[in-house]
Motif scaffolding. Structure first.
Motif, PDB file in Angstrom:
ATOM      1  N   LYS A  43       0.836  -1.211   0.000  1.00 63.29           N
ATOM      2  CA  LYS A  43       0.000   0.000   0.000  1.00 63.29           C
ATOM      3  C   LYS A  43       0.866   1.255   0.000  1.00 63.29           C
ATOM      4  N   LYS A  44       1.969   1.250   0.770  1.00 52.10           N
ATOM      5  CA  LYS A  44       2.872   2.407   0.793  1.00 52.10           C
ATOM      6  C   LYS A  44       3.495   2.636  -0.581  1.00 52.10           C
ATOM      7  N   HIS A  45       3.874   1.550  -1.243  1.00 55.12           N
ATOM      8  CA  HIS A  45       4.432   1.677  -2.589  1.00 55.12           C
ATOM      9  C   HIS A  45       3.386   2.225  -3.560  1.00 55.12           C
ATOM     10  N   LEU A  46       2.162   1.720  -3.450  1.00 56.14           N
ATOM     11  CA  LEU A  46       1.092   2.206  -4.323  1.00 56.14           C
ATOM     12  C   LEU A  46       0.781   3.679  -4.063  1.00 56.14           C
ATOM     13  N   THR A  47       0.858   4.090  -2.824  1.00 49.97           N
ATOM     14  CA  THR A  47       0.636   5.495  -2.486  1.00 49.97           C
ATOM     15  C   THR A  47       1.705   6.364  -3.121  1.00 49.97           C
ATOM     16  N   ALA A  48       2.961   5.921  -3.072  1.00 48.86           N
ATOM     17  CA  ALA A  48       4.054   6.682  -3.700  1.00 48.86           C
ATOM     18  C   ALA A  48       3.848   6.773  -5.208  1.00 48.86           C
ATOM     19  N   LEU A  49       3.403   5.689  -5.823  1.00 46.41           N
ATOM     20  CA  LEU A  49       3.136   5.703  -7.262  1.00 46.41           C
ATOM     21  C   LEU A  49       1.968   6.628  -7.597  1.00 46.41           C
ATOM     22  N   SER A  50       0.961   6.626  -6.759  1.00 44.87           N
ATOM     23  CA  SER A  50      -0.184   7.513  -6.947  1.00 44.87           C
ATOM     24  C   SER A  50       0.216   8.975  -6.764  1.00 44.87           C
ATOM     25  N   ASP A  51       1.004   9.253  -5.728  1.00 40.03           N
ATOM     26  CA  ASP A  51       1.480  10.623  -5.490  1.00 40.03           C
ATOM     27  C   ASP A  51       2.325  11.123  -6.654  1.00 40.03           C
ATOM     28  N   GLY A  52       3.040  10.206  -7.303  1.00 41.24           N
ATOM     29  CA  GLY A  52       3.861  10.563  -8.450  1.00 41.24           C
ATOM     30  C   GLY A  52       3.080  10.656  -9.746  1.00 41.24           C
ATOM     31  N   GLY A  53       1.780  10.369  -9.692  1.00 42.51           N
ATOM     32  CA  GLY A  53       0.940  10.448 -10.883  1.00 42.51           C
ATOM     33  C   GLY A  53       1.108   9.275 -11.830  1.00 42.51           C
ATOM     34  N   LEU A  54       1.783   8.219 -11.375  1.00 41.44           N
ATOM     35  CA  LEU A  54       2.058   7.080 -12.242  1.00 41.44           C
ATOM     36  C   LEU A  54       0.945   6.044 -12.261  1.00 41.44           C
TER      37      LEU A  54
END
Length: 103
Positions: A43-54
């Protein structure tokens, strides 16, 4: 946003997650099933990807579905494009020098 994109891509696990999402949309549980880590870590990795717009995240009932967002790669393509034009200019100058030298 640009910094967040590169920050997200800096982690190899996140790049692996993007490869998975390139093929199909996945829930957190589906993504987690591909890694030896907790669902919370995924979930933390997915949040970082979401925050990056990826990636984009869509709520479907109780689940959240993660989708690869190609448009989020624009900062990467722009950055690489700078170096592409750099080499185009250098190679063009080399070609001109070689042609001039052979005449």
């Amino acid at each position: 946003m640009t910094q967040d994109c590169f920050r997200a891509l800096a982690d190899p696990t996140r790049r692996d997650i993007l490869k998975l999402l390139r093929d199909r949309d996945m829930t957190i549980a589906e993504v987690a099933g591909n890694f030896d880590m907790t669902r919370a870590a995924v979930k933390k990795h997915l949040t970082a990807l979401s925050d990056g717009g990826l990636i984009t995240v869509e709520a479907r009932g109780r689940e959240k579905v993660n989708r690869f967002n190609l448009a989020g790669m624009a900062p990467v393509f722009d950055w690489l494009g700078f170096f592409d034009s750099f080499w185009d200019d250098r190679l063009s100058a080399l070609k001109t020098a070689i042609e001039k030298d052979t005449q």
